[in-house]
Write a protein that holds these residues in place. Structure first.
Motif, mmCIF file in Angstrom:
data_model
loop_
_atom_site.group_PDB
_atom_site.id
_atom_site.type_symbol
_atom_site.label_atom_id
_atom_site.label_comp_id
_atom_site.label_asym_id
_atom_site.label_seq_id
_atom_site.Cartn_x
_atom_site.Cartn_y
_atom_site.Cartn_z
ATOM 1 N N TYR A 36 0.832 -1.212 0.000
ATOM 2 C CA TYR A 36 0.000 0.000 0.000
ATOM 3 C C TYR A 36 0.864 1.258 0.000
ATOM 4 N N LEU A 40 0.790 4.179 -2.708
ATOM 5 C CA LEU A 40 0.545 5.580 -2.344
ATOM 6 C C LEU A 40 1.651 6.468 -2.901
ATOM 7 N N SER A 43 1.271 6.894 -6.593
ATOM 8 C CA SER A 43 0.114 7.732 -6.901
ATOM 9 C C SER A 43 0.423 9.202 -6.650
ATOM 10 N N HIS A 79 -3.324 2.025 -9.087
ATOM 11 C CA HIS A 79 -4.406 1.744 -8.137
ATOM 12 C C HIS A 79 -4.894 0.310 -8.273
ATOM 13 N N LEU B 95 -7.065 10.358 -2.064
ATOM 14 C CA LEU B 95 -5.955 9.411 -2.223
ATOM 15 C C LEU B 95 -5.531 8.860 -0.861
ATOM 16 N N LEU B 96 -5.397 9.763 0.124
ATOM 17 C CA LEU B 96 -5.008 9.318 1.464
ATOM 18 C C LEU B 96 -6.085 8.418 2.069
ATOM 19 N N SER B 98 -7.965 6.426 0.469
ATOM 20 C CA SER B 98 -7.819 5.118 -0.168
ATOM 21 C C SER B 98 -6.714 4.326 0.533
ATOM 22 N N PHE B 99 -5.630 5.037 0.882
ATOM 23 C CA PHE B 99 -4.522 4.389 1.584
ATOM 24 C C PHE B 99 -4.964 3.897 2.961
ATOM 25 N N HIS B 203 -11.827 1.978 -3.102
ATOM 26 C CA HIS B 203 -10.707 2.103 -4.035
ATOM 27 C C HIS B 203 -11.203 2.461 -5.433
#
Lengths: 135, 223
Positions: A36, A40, A43, A79, B95-96, B98-99, B203
């Motif tokens: 992950y 990240l 991304s 992703h 985005l964060l 999703s993390f 996601h």
């Protein structure tokens, strides 16, 4: 639903994985977290590049939309692999085939619409021509 | 895994040709004699199909917006309306989140209730921040006369971005429900399957946002 649980139906099978499953090689939590974190980082990098490309004079201006699309496709790929765990391994065949069909339909709808509408716009009579026909 | 299976290990390490090692092929669930696939695989696959059909629905909104992006009818264009800084903050939030959703999946795998609740809470807060920022954007656009009724460009913009926002709202409700369910029922198999589906959903929303901020905001900025 409070049905009794039959453990047989929840066993993992290394030859058949659900989408989003952390694969067998990534079994240890530390490796899973690393996956992950890598996702990240990539991304953030790609998103940063997208926003940077927008304001830069570094690349040929008319090519900027293409560059943005390429960066977006790359990020979607990141992703899919690092967050959704869609891989090319044989245990993921069903998931990848469904994804491929989805991409086909999406490409047909978006590219097809743009193509057809651009042609219609081009073939449309200008105001000038319409006026001449009415004379 | 007898000698015959090993014989193919060199030329077919990923068992692409399933027939090469019949022993492992038949033993796998969902393949021949292995019996039905596990419920987790079936639920995950079914939800994946739903998500792909949701993406196909989004692609129709995307196509409409792509076609109408320059149809501003004399009204404001993307260049005048969008502020890349705000979009960057919204993107960072999603985005964060999703993390952190991924972290909740790892915590679930380790059966750590506390970490799992914490990362889901972080996911929820980031998702809420995203929604509030987007809502403020919409409100200021409408108050400046750039509502969905102004031009075809803005109609398609509000339809597409609003649809994504609705999905995020639904995701937040689902997230709250899952936190409560894990708290009261623990990591039961059916709860684990719901968590899997929630993670896939969240996601996927981020994937749609990647396409959205690129096409609507960044490319729209140059039009």
């Amino acid at each position: 639903m409070n049905q009794p649980h039959d453990s047989r139906y929840d066993q993992r099978d290394e030859n058949d994985l659900e989408p989003g499953a952390v694969t067998a090689e990534e079994a240890s939590p530390r490796q899973a977290i690393m996956g992950y974190v890598i996702g990240l980082a990539l991304s953030v990098l790609l998103t940063g590049a997208s926003f940077y490309v927008l304001g830069t004079k570094l690349i040929w201006q008319p090519a900027i939309p293409i560059a943005l699309v390429v960066l977006a496709v790359a990020q979607i790929g990141v992703h899919l692999v690092f967050f959704l765990h869609i891989t090319t391994a044989p245990d993921n065949t069903n998931n990848v085939l469904a994804l491929a069909f989805g991409i086909l339909i999406v490409a047909l709808i978006v590219a097809g619409s743009l193509w057809i509408m651009a042609h219609l716009n081009e073939n449309m009579l200008t105001t000038d021509q319409v006026m001449r026909m009415q004379r | 895994m007898s000698a015959s299976a090993n014989a193919f290990a060199g030329i077919d390490p990923y068992k692409v040709g399933h027939g090469a090692s019949p022993a492992s092929h038949h033993a796998a669930t969902g393949h021949g004699e292995g019996g039905p696939a596990s419920k987790r695989v079936i639920v995950g696959y079914g939800f994946w199909i739903f998500l792909l059909s949701d993406i196909v629905m989004f692609s129709c909104f995307f196509a409409a917006h792509a076609v109408l992006q320059t149809a501003t009818a004399g009204g404001p264009s993307g260049r005048e309306l969008f502020d890349p800084g705000r979009i960057a903050i919204e993107t960072a939030c999603l985005l964060l989140s999703s993390f952190t959703a991924g972290m909740s999946a790892v915590a679930t795998q380790m059966r750590k209730q506390g970490w799992m609740q914490l990362s889901l809470l972080a996911t929820g807060i980031l998702g809420l921040a995203f929604l509030l920022l987007e809502g403020a954007d919409f409100a200021s656009m409408i108050s400046h006369g750039a509502g969905p009724d102004r031009s075809a460009f803005l109609s398609s913009f509000f339809a597409l971005v609003g649809c994504h926002g609705l999905h995020v709202s639904a995701g937040l409700l689902w997230l709250g429900t899952m936190m409560a369910q894990v708290f009261t029922k623990g990591f039961r198999p059916n709860i684990l399957r719901r968590l899997l589906c929630f993670n896939l959903f969240w996601h996927t929303l981020d994937i749609i946002w990647v396409a959205l901020f690129t096409m609507v905001y960044l490319i729209g900025e140059g039009r």
